[in-house]
Design a protein around this motif. Structure first.
Motif, PDB file in Angstrom:
ATOM      1  N   GLN A 170      41.297  -2.324  31.252  1.00 14.37           N
ATOM      2  CA  GLN A 170      41.494  -0.967  31.759  1.00 14.37           C
ATOM      3  C   GLN A 170      42.976  -0.616  31.832  1.00 14.37           C
ATOM      4  O   GLN A 170      43.362   0.520  31.558  1.00 14.37           O
ATOM      5  N   ASP A 171      43.792  -1.598  32.181  1.00 10.60           N
ATOM      6  CA  ASP A 171      45.229  -1.356  32.304  1.00 10.60           C
ATOM      7  C   ASP A 171      45.901  -1.186  30.946  1.00 10.60           C
ATOM      8  O   ASP A 171      46.854  -0.412  30.802  1.00 10.60           O
ATOM      9  N   GLU A 172      45.420  -1.928  29.947  1.00  9.76           N
ATOM     10  CA  GLU A 172      46.083  -1.947  28.647  1.00  9.76           C
ATOM     11  C   GLU A 172      45.590  -0.887  27.675  1.00  9.76           C
ATOM     12  O   GLU A 172      46.286  -0.553  26.726  1.00  9.76           O
ATOM     13  N   CYS A 173      44.387  -0.366  27.891  1.00 15.80           N
ATOM     14  CA  CYS A 173      43.833   0.587  26.933  1.00 15.80           C
ATOM     15  C   CYS A 173      44.399   1.990  27.165  1.00 15.80           C
ATOM     16  O   CYS A 173      45.048   2.267  28.180  1.00 15.80           O
ATOM     17  N   GLY A 174      44.129   2.876  26.204  1.00 17.35           N
ATOM     18  CA  GLY A 174      44.600   4.244  26.306  1.00 17.35           C
ATOM     19  C   GLY A 174      43.786   5.058  27.293  1.00 17.35           C
ATOM     20  O   GLY A 174      42.791   4.580  27.846  1.00 17.35           O
ATOM     21  N   SER A 175      44.190   6.294  27.501  1.00 16.59           N
ATOM     22  CA  SER A 175      43.532   7.133  28.508  1.00 16.59           C
ATOM     23  C   SER A 175      42.072   7.407  28.172  1.00 16.59           C
ATOM     24  O   SER A 175      41.220   7.445  29.067  1.00 16.59           O
ATOM     25  N   ARG A 178      40.166   4.308  29.014  1.00 15.91           N
ATOM     26  CA  ARG A 178      40.229   4.043  30.443  1.00 15.91           C
ATOM     27  C   ARG A 178      39.175   4.858  31.199  1.00 15.91           C
ATOM     28  O   ARG A 178      38.545   4.353  32.133  1.00 15.91           O
ATOM     29  N   LYS A 179      38.977   6.090  30.796  1.00 16.52           N
ATOM     30  CA  LYS A 179      37.964   6.934  31.444  1.00 16.52           C
ATOM     31  C   LYS A 179      36.565   6.360  31.242  1.00 16.52           C
ATOM     32  O   LYS A 179      35.744   6.361  32.153  1.00 16.52           O
ATOM     33  N   ILE A 180      36.310   5.881  30.024  1.00 14.19           N
ATOM     34  CA  ILE A 180      34.990   5.313  29.727  1.00 14.19           C
ATOM     35  C   ILE A 180      34.772   4.014  30.498  1.00 14.19           C
ATOM     36  O   ILE A 180      33.692   3.771  31.044  1.00 14.19           O
ATOM     37  N   LEU A 181      35.811   3.182  30.559  1.00 10.36           N
ATOM     38  CA  LEU A 181      35.688   1.890  31.231  1.00 10.36           C
ATOM     39  C   LEU A 181      35.634   1.996  32.748  1.00 10.36           C
ATOM     40  O   LEU A 181      35.478   0.991  33.438  1.00 10.36           O
TER      41      LEU A 181
END
Length: 321
Positions: A170-175, A178-181
């Motif tokens: 969640q910290d490393e992925c894009g926005s 991040r919303k999906i996760l």
């Protein structure tokens, strides 16, 4: 709570487990999960498949989930594993849907069962091609992206480790990702699927990884069924597959969705099911398929689609849907 899987005994005595999602009376679609994935991954498409009258059948490949381990020397070895299940369920015709490295298994089934498979839909497929220059570097990049993007690191039996790895993702992925996760349903499926994949150890996962390095694109050469490819502009591996499919598949349609993140298929599940529904409908008369809701129909209008009949002299058109 995920319902327990169904199981059958194969002729060789091994147990095969599978799960069903979507419409139980709908048109059958066999689903192949990504690297190390189990039947539970198909749960991410359940509601959308149900809306369009598609019956998703997702197996646990040998050694993954609740299926007994069985040595596979190539992607084609999945065919004798799948056939008893289809006979048990009395399924004569079906479509295929696969994500990531699951594409290799789906292509093998389509190649060996051409009279029974109606359509093939691939979501960000990963492959290597040993006939072209620089296959090692290309494969390394593709598989590294695959393992990092789809949480292979989550496949740890420690709940604490899973939580830490999920937070790291969640910290490393894009926005967009991040919303999906952050969606509880998605988190539940990802963590449960990850734990299920190594339920009996990592022998099945290691086998899945080994076969991921095998070239499966030769299976596409003789296919005459429609092939649908879903990818984003960030999908280097899928773009590589697309470049090869353009010269192999007789009937190829590519949906290019732009920069949507790695977990775009969750948000685009309605469009993916709609695309598969339309492809199946074009190949035969399918009864009992319910009308899509207006929300799913609206979702199908997003993204850019490249429809290509790849026979010599064909034209490529850009459109939506």
């Amino acid at each position: 709570m995920h319902k327990p899987p169904s199981q059958i005994k194969l002729p060789n005595g091994h147990s095969l487990s599978w799960g069903e999602y979507g419409d139980p009376k709908g048109f059958p679609v066999v689903y192949f999960a990504d690297l190390g994935g189990t039947r539970l991954e198909a749960a991410l498409f359940h509601e959308q498949a149900k809306e369009c009258g598609l019956r998703l059948l997702a197996i646990d490949r040998p050694g993954l989930g609740r299926s007994d381990f069985l040595a596979l020397s190539s992607h084609y070895d999945i065919v004798p594993v799948l056939k008893p299940l289809l006979a048990h369920l009395q399924i004569a015709r079906f479509a295929l849907l696969a994500r990531g490295v699951g594409a290799g298994y789906a292509a093998a089934v389509a190649h060996r069962m051409p009279t029974q498979v109606t359509a093939l839909s691939l979501i960000s497929p990963q492959a290597v091609d040993n006939t072209r220059g620089g296959p090692v570097m290309r494969a390394t990049r593709a598989l590294s992206r695959c393992m990092c993007r789809f949480g292979i690191s989550l496949r740890d039996t420690s709940q604490r480790s899973q939580s830490v790895q999920l937070q790291r993702l969640q910290d490393e992925c894009g926005s967009a990702d991040r919303k999906i996760l952050q969606q509880p349903r998605v988190i539940d499926v990802l963590l449960t699927d990850a734990a299920e994949g190594v339920l009996h150890g990592k022998k099945g996962l290691n086998q899945d990884l080994k076969l991921a390095w095998r070239d499966w694109l030769g299976s596409i050469d003789t296919l005459s069924i429609p092939v649908r490819l879903w990818q984003t502009s960030e999908d280097g591996g899928a773009a590589f597959v697309r470049s090869l499919l353009m010269g192999k598949a007789d009937d190829l349609k590519v949906s290019q969705l732009g920069a949507r993140g790695s977990y775009y298929f969750v948000r685009q599940a309605g469009s993916i099911m709609l695309g598969l529904f339309r492809t199946i409908k074009c190949t035969q008369s399918v009864s009992g398929i319910a009308a899509f809701s207006s929300s799913v129909s609206a979702a199908s209008a997003s993204g850019t689609t490249v429809a290509a009949n790849t026979r010599p002299g064909s034209k490529v058109r850009l459109g939506s849907g």
